[in-house]
Design a protein around this motif. Sequence first.
Motif, PDB file in Angstrom:
ATOM      1  N   LEU A 262      48.598   9.789   6.967  1.00  0.00           N
ATOM      2  CA  LEU A 262      49.638   9.949   6.820  1.00  0.00           C
ATOM      3  C   LEU A 262      50.499  11.027   7.819  1.00  0.00           C
ATOM      4  O   LEU A 262      51.243  10.747   8.743  1.00  0.00           O
ATOM      5  CB  LEU A 262      50.785  10.409   5.406  1.00  0.00           C
ATOM      6  CG  LEU A 262      50.864   9.199   4.148  1.00  0.00           C
ATOM      7  CD1 LEU A 262      51.465   9.774   2.922  1.00  0.00           C
ATOM      8  CD2 LEU A 262      51.565   8.024   5.095  1.00  0.00           C
TER       9      LEU A 262
ATOM     10  N   LEU B  24      52.024  12.919  -2.850  1.00  0.00           N
ATOM     11  CA  LEU B  24      52.043  12.267  -1.471  1.00  0.00           C
ATOM     12  C   LEU B  24      53.272  11.208  -2.113  1.00  0.00           C
ATOM     13  O   LEU B  24      52.621  10.303  -2.861  1.00  0.00           O
ATOM     14  CB  LEU B  24      51.723  12.420  -0.269  1.00  0.00           C
ATOM     15  CG  LEU B  24      51.527  13.701   0.667  1.00  0.00           C
ATOM     16  CD1 LEU B  24      50.544  13.402   1.386  1.00  0.00           C
ATOM     17  CD2 LEU B  24      52.008  14.173   0.790  1.00  0.00           C
TER      18      LEU B  24
ATOM     19  N   ASN C 231      58.531  14.416   9.392  1.00  0.00           N
ATOM     20  CA  ASN C 231      57.725  14.704  10.324  1.00  0.00           C
ATOM     21  C   ASN C 231      57.931  14.829  11.417  1.00  0.00           C
ATOM     22  O   ASN C 231      57.665  16.057  12.452  1.00  0.00           O
ATOM     23  CB  ASN C 231      56.030  13.791  10.515  1.00  0.00           C
ATOM     24  CG  ASN C 231      55.236  14.507   9.573  1.00  0.00           C
ATOM     25  OD1 ASN C 231      54.380  15.597   9.998  1.00  0.00           O
ATOM     26  ND2 ASN C 231      54.735  13.769   7.805  1.00  0.00           N
TER      27      ASN C 231
ATOM     28  N   GLY D  45      55.227  16.961   4.698  1.00  0.00           N
ATOM     29  CA  GLY D  45      54.563  15.960   3.437  1.00  0.00           C
ATOM     30  C   GLY D  45      55.558  16.157   2.437  1.00  0.00           C
ATOM     31  O   GLY D  45      55.903  16.898   2.003  1.00  0.00           O
ATOM     32  N   VAL D  46      56.502  15.423   2.326  1.00  0.00           N
ATOM     33  CA  VAL D  46      57.271  14.687   0.971  1.00  0.00           C
ATOM     34  C   VAL D  46      56.733  14.691  -0.627  1.00  0.00           C
ATOM     35  O   VAL D  46      56.007  13.507  -0.179  1.00  0.00           O
ATOM     36  CB  VAL D  46      58.423  13.727   0.763  1.00  0.00           C
ATOM     37  CG1 VAL D  46      59.279  13.058  -0.158  1.00  0.00           C
ATOM     38  CG2 VAL D  46      58.864  13.494   1.712  1.00  0.00           C
TER      39      VAL D  46
ATOM     40  N   GLN E 145      58.244   9.822   4.890  1.00  0.00           N
ATOM     41  CA  GLN E 145      56.767  10.615   5.646  1.00  0.00           C
ATOM     42  C   GLN E 145      57.087  10.563   7.479  1.00  0.00           C
ATOM     43  O   GLN E 145      57.377  12.100   7.740  1.00  0.00           O
ATOM     44  CB  GLN E 145      55.156  10.299   5.332  1.00  0.00           C
ATOM     45  CG  GLN E 145      55.173  10.165   3.335  1.00  0.00           C
ATOM     46  CD  GLN E 145      55.483  11.650   2.995  1.00  0.00           C
ATOM     47  OE1 GLN E 145      55.472  12.889   3.433  1.00  0.00           O
ATOM     48  NE2 GLN E 145      55.515  11.021   1.674  1.00  0.00           N
ATOM     49  N   ARG E 146      56.872   9.631   7.529  1.00  0.00           N
ATOM     50  CA  ARG E 146      56.793   9.943   9.275  1.00  0.00           C
ATOM     51  C   ARG E 146      58.622  10.346   9.543  1.00  0.00           C
ATOM     52  O   ARG E 146      58.387  11.525   9.986  1.00  0.00           O
ATOM     53  CB  ARG E 146      57.378   7.972   9.947  1.00  0.00           C
ATOM     54  CG  ARG E 146      56.774   8.104  11.191  1.00  0.00           C
ATOM     55  CD  ARG E 146      55.689   7.240  11.462  1.00  0.00           C
ATOM     56  NE  ARG E 146      56.951   5.938  11.115  1.00  0.00           N
ATOM     57  CZ  ARG E 146      56.713   4.641  10.423  1.00  0.00           C
ATOM     58  NH1 ARG E 146      55.827   4.730  10.286  1.00  0.00           N
ATOM     59  NH2 ARG E 146      57.855   3.679  10.445  1.00  0.00           N
TER      60      ARG E 146
END
Length: 276
Positions: free
Chosen positions: A4, A64, A75, A95-96, A71-72
């Motif tokens: 991820l 996560l 980021n 990270g979530v 997540q993307r």
Amino acid sequence: MIRLFLMAFLFAAALPAQAQFNFNINKLLDSAKSLRSATREIDQREEIAIGDDLAARLLGAAPLASDARLQRYVNHVGRWLASQTGRAELPWRFGVLEAPQLNAFAVPGGTIFITRGLLERMKSEAELAGVLAHEIVHVLQKHHLKAIQKGAKTSLAGDALGYALKDARSEARDKLLSLGTELYSRGLDKSDEFEADRLGVAIAARAGYDSYGLPAVLQTLQAMNAQDSGVALMFKTHPAPGERLNALGERMQPTLDAYAGQPQLVERFAAEAKSR
Ligand SMILES: [Zn+2]
């Protein structure tokens, strides 16, 4: 988890226009940069390695989120913010965590976590940027690293810190990591938190966001009951939201006002970050 994190996409044209930041912000961030050399005994490679070990331990507490798009997105926002700083070269990753509590924290070397619970309470990308920028400052200023180092000096015997840094499988390393994880339930010094708020506001403004993102999140927290289990850890590890808002107002009012009109990106945030 690494997969991820490795999905590094550059921000596309939808980015907020980069701020026409003024001298004040640059001065603030430059003075922060000059503090970088303060921790000489742990080099950057070791800092990243300790951070990786710590992140792995902390991930044991909450997984996560499995939403790759979310997540993307987080980021994207986080890396854009980090690219505005004096440590852009760190392996930044965001990270979530799938947790209902409201929390966010930084790990040495450039790893930052935010909970789904906190994201759900936010209303705009500017708010997300404010929180991520606060956490980025903890990494820039090595707040956790210095606290761990200080703890190691008082509670590890002899050159245990040296062993802990040299040998990732040593007992000393294990103790160092325990000191580290303990820090996340105890919290940093208040002065570190206030500094993260001030410089975080400056970084978010420099990255093109409405400067009131972080204050807006603090207001949301302030309106919550401190007894609520969702904010118990956050309240235990940070100064009270009202105190943080006052401190920001005292030192950062001109910056807050100067960058209040920048984009908040409410709709993009709703499309990318809200539960699907
Ligand atoms: Zn903090």
